[in-house]
Design a protein around this motif. Structure first.
Motif, PDB file in Angstrom:
ATOM      1  N   ASN A 196     -14.522 -18.789  15.289  1.00  0.00           N
ATOM      2  CA  ASN A 196     -15.531 -19.004  14.253  1.00  0.00           C
ATOM      3  C   ASN A 196     -15.604 -17.845  13.287  1.00  0.00           C
ATOM      4  OD1 ASN A 196     -16.288 -21.443  15.253  1.00  0.00           O
ATOM      5  ND2 ASN A 196     -18.263 -20.778  16.065  1.00  0.00           N
ATOM      6  N   ARG A 207     -17.475 -26.352   7.122  1.00  0.00           N
ATOM      7  CA  ARG A 207     -16.261 -26.481   7.897  1.00  0.00           C
ATOM      8  C   ARG A 207     -16.258 -27.793   8.674  1.00  0.00           C
ATOM      9  NH1 ARG A 207     -15.597 -21.887  11.775  1.00  0.00           N
ATOM     10  NH2 ARG A 207     -17.115 -21.008  10.341  1.00  0.00           N
ATOM     11  N   VAL A 235      -6.568 -24.002  12.130  1.00  0.00           N
ATOM     12  CA  VAL A 235      -7.096 -24.570  13.362  1.00  0.00           C
ATOM     13  C   VAL A 235      -6.225 -24.078  14.512  1.00  0.00           C
ATOM     14  CG1 VAL A 235      -7.470 -26.688  14.685  1.00  0.00           C
ATOM     15  CG2 VAL A 235      -7.918 -26.670  12.231  1.00  0.00           C
ATOM     16  N   LEU A 290     -14.334 -20.483  26.973  1.00  0.00           N
ATOM     17  CA  LEU A 290     -14.401 -21.243  25.735  1.00  0.00           C
ATOM     18  C   LEU A 290     -15.310 -20.563  24.726  1.00  0.00           C
ATOM     19  CD1 LEU A 290     -12.648 -23.639  25.922  1.00  0.00           C
ATOM     20  CD2 LEU A 290     -14.608 -25.080  26.379  1.00  0.00           C
ATOM     21  N   LEU A 335      -0.859 -30.005  13.729  1.00  0.00           N
ATOM     22  CA  LEU A 335      -2.285 -29.991  13.479  1.00  0.00           C
ATOM     23  C   LEU A 335      -2.873 -28.602  13.707  1.00  0.00           C
ATOM     24  CD1 LEU A 335      -3.490 -32.528  12.547  1.00  0.00           C
ATOM     25  CD2 LEU A 335      -4.338 -33.014  14.815  1.00  0.00           C
ATOM     26  N   ASP A 383     -13.099 -17.721  10.762  1.00  0.00           N
ATOM     27  CA  ASP A 383     -13.062 -18.891   9.899  1.00  0.00           C
ATOM     28  C   ASP A 383     -11.957 -19.889  10.246  1.00  0.00           C
ATOM     29  OD1 ASP A 383     -14.540 -20.130   8.060  1.00  0.00           O
ATOM     30  OD2 ASP A 383     -14.166 -18.731   6.437  1.00  0.00           O
ATOM     31  N   THR A 406      -9.879 -33.854  19.823  1.00  0.00           N
ATOM     32  CA  THR A 406     -11.242 -33.342  19.790  1.00  0.00           C
ATOM     33  C   THR A 406     -11.290 -31.964  19.155  1.00  0.00           C
ATOM     34  OG1 THR A 406     -11.588 -34.421  21.910  1.00  0.00           O
ATOM     35  CG2 THR A 406     -13.262 -32.860  21.197  1.00  0.00           C
ATOM     36  N   MET A 407     -12.234 -31.779  18.297  1.00  0.00           N
ATOM     37  CA  MET A 407     -12.451 -30.484  17.696  1.00  0.00           C
ATOM     38  C   MET A 407     -13.785 -29.967  18.218  1.00  0.00           C
ATOM     39  SD  MET A 407     -11.027 -30.095  14.174  1.00  0.00           S
ATOM     40  CE  MET A 407     -10.125 -28.630  13.918  1.00  0.00           C
ATOM     41  N   LEU A 408     -13.834 -28.689  18.548  1.00  0.00           N
ATOM     42  CA  LEU A 408     -15.037 -28.173  19.190  1.00  0.00           C
ATOM     43  C   LEU A 408     -15.663 -27.054  18.379  1.00  0.00           C
ATOM     44  CD1 LEU A 408     -16.708 -28.180  21.889  1.00  0.00           C
ATOM     45  CD2 LEU A 408     -15.272 -26.251  22.548  1.00  0.00           C
ATOM     46  N   TRP A 409     -16.951 -27.187  18.111  1.00  0.00           N
ATOM     47  CA  TRP A 409     -17.661 -26.093  17.452  1.00  0.00           C
ATOM     48  C   TRP A 409     -18.887 -25.704  18.256  1.00  0.00           C
ATOM     49  CZ3 TRP A 409     -15.890 -30.090  14.152  1.00  0.00           C
ATOM     50  CH2 TRP A 409     -14.919 -29.691  13.206  1.00  0.00           C
ATOM     51  N   SER A 430     -10.985 -23.082  13.114  1.00  0.00           N
ATOM     52  CA  SER A 430     -11.674 -24.045  13.963  1.00  0.00           C
ATOM     53  C   SER A 430     -10.875 -24.228  15.240  1.00  0.00           C
ATOM     54  CB  SER A 430     -11.842 -25.381  13.239  1.00  0.00           C
ATOM     55  OG  SER A 430     -12.744 -25.242  12.166  1.00  0.00           O
ATOM     56  N   THR A 431     -11.517 -24.833  16.221  1.00  0.00           N
ATOM     57  CA  THR A 431     -10.901 -24.970  17.535  1.00  0.00           C
ATOM     58  C   THR A 431     -10.699 -26.438  17.886  1.00  0.00           C
ATOM     59  OG1 THR A 431     -12.189 -23.072  18.225  1.00  0.00           O
ATOM     60  CG2 THR A 431     -11.102 -24.331  19.953  1.00  0.00           C
ATOM     61  N   MET A 432      -9.542 -26.714  18.384  1.00  0.00           N
ATOM     62  CA  MET A 432      -9.246 -28.060  18.854  1.00  0.00           C
ATOM     63  C   MET A 432      -9.108 -27.970  20.368  1.00  0.00           C
ATOM     64  SD  MET A 432      -7.185 -30.202  16.457  1.00  0.00           S
ATOM     65  CE  MET A 432      -7.830 -31.794  16.202  1.00  0.00           C
ATOM     66  N   LEU A 433      -9.663 -28.941  21.056  1.00  0.00           N
ATOM     67  CA  LEU A 433      -9.686 -28.840  22.515  1.00  0.00           C
ATOM     68  C   LEU A 433      -8.974 -30.015  23.166  1.00  0.00           C
ATOM     69  CD1 LEU A 433     -11.004 -27.330  24.983  1.00  0.00           C
ATOM     70  CD2 LEU A 433     -12.765 -29.096  24.850  1.00  0.00           C
ATOM     71  N   TRP A 434      -8.041 -29.686  24.069  1.00  0.00           N
ATOM     72  CA  TRP A 434      -7.402 -30.751  24.840  1.00  0.00           C
ATOM     73  C   TRP A 434      -7.517 -30.446  26.318  1.00  0.00           C
ATOM     74  CZ3 TRP A 434      -4.655 -29.020  20.426  1.00  0.00           C
ATOM     75  CH2 TRP A 434      -4.491 -29.995  19.426  1.00  0.00           C
ATOM     76  N   ALA A 449     -14.232 -19.363  21.155  1.00  0.00           N
ATOM     77  CA  ALA A 449     -14.879 -19.971  20.001  1.00  0.00           C
ATOM     78  C   ALA A 449     -15.533 -18.946  19.097  1.00  0.00           C
ATOM     79  CB  ALA A 449     -15.908 -21.004  20.456  1.00  0.00           C
ATOM     80  N   SER A 450     -16.107 -17.900  19.690  1.00  0.00           N
ATOM     81  CA  SER A 450     -16.835 -16.972  18.819  1.00  0.00           C
ATOM     82  C   SER A 450     -15.872 -16.192  17.928  1.00  0.00           C
ATOM     83  CB  SER A 450     -17.729 -16.050  19.636  1.00  0.00           C
ATOM     84  OG  SER A 450     -16.952 -15.247  20.480  1.00  0.00           O
ATOM     85  N   GLU A 491     -23.284 -20.571  16.690  1.00  0.00           N
ATOM     86  CA  GLU A 491     -23.874 -19.341  17.180  1.00  0.00           C
ATOM     87  C   GLU A 491     -24.979 -18.906  16.244  1.00  0.00           C
ATOM     88  OE1 GLU A 491     -20.293 -16.868  17.510  1.00  0.00           O
ATOM     89  OE2 GLU A 491     -20.517 -17.185  19.665  1.00  0.00           O
TER      90      GLU A 491
END
Lengths: 354, 354
Positions: free
Chosen positions: B102, A125, B71, B94, B131, B105, A108-111, B107-111, B98-99, A114
């Motif tokens: 972002n 992106r 990422v 989170l 990854l 530039d 899972t990728m989370l965005w 991205s965030t992957m969530l597990w 994330a901020s 804002e």
DNA sequence: ACGCGGAGTGAGAGCGCTCCCACAATCTAT
DNA sequence: ATAGATTGTGGGAGCGCTCTCACTCCGCGT
């Protein structure tokens, strides 16, 4: 560009495994991908080598040729503040999504979008760079800048609520907000409440819009006219409930239905401060059945919705879409349940409202 | 393997842009990567073409050669239930992460590690398949199966709390739990409380362990002995506070310090049910300063911690680590603040405890 | 005895990118 | 004017994988 990283240590490749196992790159690839046409002897040998030296395929390389990444995105484009207005909803939704995604061996990728983000960059992106196979869009604000971008994009998308009309060709999982809210209001009417105020959610959001529609339709044919002065604009937050209650009290309501539990808690805050007795003088209801709803005083009458499942079903739908599994319906409405507690006055001796 | 996707429509490549702009693949690449040695005329031409036909680089292809994906991963390996025990904490963390991610530039992957997950599979998906460029580990249970896997891995990792000793070589961002908790208990002692019980958090978690240590150290040298029967094992949940309070009341405490606000709310539930007056008979304190802490009755005395910043700093640290930015310290402790409200009895007329 | 088909395997090409080196064109120093 | 440095650009190689095609080896029927 002054990073000096540790790329010296080359990772193992199919070729390396092949060399050690005495077969070719191709055969190792077949083993890794469970291709049946490999003799069981070679398969065993290759698997043993893989196990021994701990090989894992390079997903970037694989993605480059297959055009698929085994990753889905989750986009929360609502103004972020809202996430904290509903502290239970988002984690639960995310959990529902993640568990399905994990189980099916995706990631899972989370965005989170804002306000200060350039929508174009975010869009690039997310959509353009082909990092994900599909996208779950959570809690969409209809004013989000990303919407028009999305309209013509060639990517599997599932919403966790009804999207704006121009995006309805996409799949979504939601609940019947209007019906559930109508039941709530009808319940209050049945208990003898006559002057029912409401505080809405963020009206750029489908859940909020549909709930207000339910409020309105409950009044139809009851002889009680729809009175806009009893409808206060809110945003799902506790504060918005608090402020709305102050206003509604001056307008003489005998019940307040809030768009969600969080706002209902704010309503309770205000009424207790104002010394108005709940539910005797004013009945209050919420929506969501947060854990906190059972602990407020009085305990909140509310609507329970299956948040976890809302996320899980959305993820399921998305993965099926990605993998080409056909569905007869792409629009799922999950059932809700009216939870009657003290705050609506159902437990009051007969029709003592007022 | 029966997916028939839409890969026919080949995405644009550097070569395509080059052709349209009358330059080579290499030059386009230079423009995309802001290489200074491109004449401004060609750069303008290329940028115009890119803009016109909407090109975005294929990240998989780039990752394949650069070994970097832009990422980062976020892993929540705690039993999931705990996430809902602290409904505010995780979204806020989170958000903080994330901020920053972002803004830079990435991205965030969530597990989320679920109990039923095979730790090996999760580990492979997260660590091995390259990854992600780095990993933030949130709310680590010291019993998590992933820990031993992590020990020898070559990946930038930042924890949002102090990791177990064997992982302390990694960076982390935390707060001084022990000190903050000690202050809380000392505050109660100063107010004349003599028999202070506590309900712990999940003791496989550093925050919980450190807070209990703070409780213990506050007692040192006060003449009040540490009494294990006043320490009830909890798990940060409202229920655990509720149950602990029942036990502690039978043991005659005049104060209960809970490991977090959520548990403190459970304590308040129990005490109000039992008819014990807070803070007159029993003082109660929490930790976190959830929004709900200000709304309970009585309002909770608690410790405010900068959750958002905890996430943001962790992300910052991680990205700096990835990009080779040197830091003088890899272990950050963020400041906390004692928030005195009604539940501790500080506002009671003089030393009227009991 | 022969060809034939299937099972198992290997090798080439190519995904879209970056990196490196070669090269042309221009500019400077003698 | 000529050698040398400098600036800008192009092309080859290769990242690690999948996919397709070609090939070998076997047992089979006739």
């Amino acid at each position: 560009m002054s990073h000096k990283f540790l790329n010296d240590k080359r990772a193992l490749s199919l070729e390396d495994i092949g060399a050690r196992a005495g077969v070719s790159r191709s055969t190792v690839s077949r083993v890794v991908n469970n291709d049946p046409k490999v003799s069981s002897a070679t398969r065993a040998k290759v698997l043993q080598v893989i196990e021994e030296i701990g090989y894992t395929p390079n997903l970037a390389a694989r993605a480059l040729v297959t055009k698929r990444t085994q990753v889905i995105g989750v986009l929360i484009p609502q103004r972020l503040s809202t996430i904290f207005n509903e502290p239970y909803y988002f984690p639960a939704l995310l959990h529902g999504i993640a568990s399905v995604v994990n189980a099916r061996d995706y990631s899972t990728m989370l965005w989170v979008e804002e306000d200060k983000d350039d929508p174009r960059r975010l869009y690039e992106r997310i959509i353009m760079n082909r990092l994900i196979d599909g996208l779950v869009i959570v809690s969409l604000s209809h004013k989000s800048a990303i919407i028009e971008k999305l309209a013509h994009v060639d990517l599997s998308i599932v919403f966790t609520e009804r999207p704006p009309r121009e995006l309805e060709r996409h799949a979504y999982v939601s609940i019947d907000n209007a019906d559930a809210f109508r039941q709530l209001v009808q319940h209050l009417l049945r208990l003898g409440r006559k002057r029912i105020g409401t505080v809405t959610g963020d009206m750029t959001n489908s859940d909020a819009i549909e709930r207000l529609a339910g409020y309105r339709s409950a009044l139809d044919g009851t002889g009680i006219p729809y009175d806009p002065s009893l409808v206060i604009d809110g945003d799902f937050s506790r504060q918005s409930g608090y402020h709305a209650a102050h206003t509604l009290v001056t307008r003489g309501v005998d019940a307040i239905v809030a768009a969600n539990d969080q706002a209902a808690l704010g309503v309770l805050d205000a009424l207790s401060e104002l010394g108005r007795c709940v539910p005797d003088e004013i009945a209050v209801t919420g929506f969501d059945d947060l854990p906190a709803a059972a602990h407020s005083s009085p305990a909140l009458t509310t609507v329970r919705q299956p948040v976890l499942e809302r996320g899980a079903r959305a993820a399921q739908l998305l993965l099926d879409l990605i993998e080409g599994v056909e569905h007869n319906t792409r629009h799922v409405l999950l059932p809700t349940e009216l939870v009657v507690r003290m705050s609506c006055g159902a437990h009051l001796p007969s029709g003592t409202a007022r």
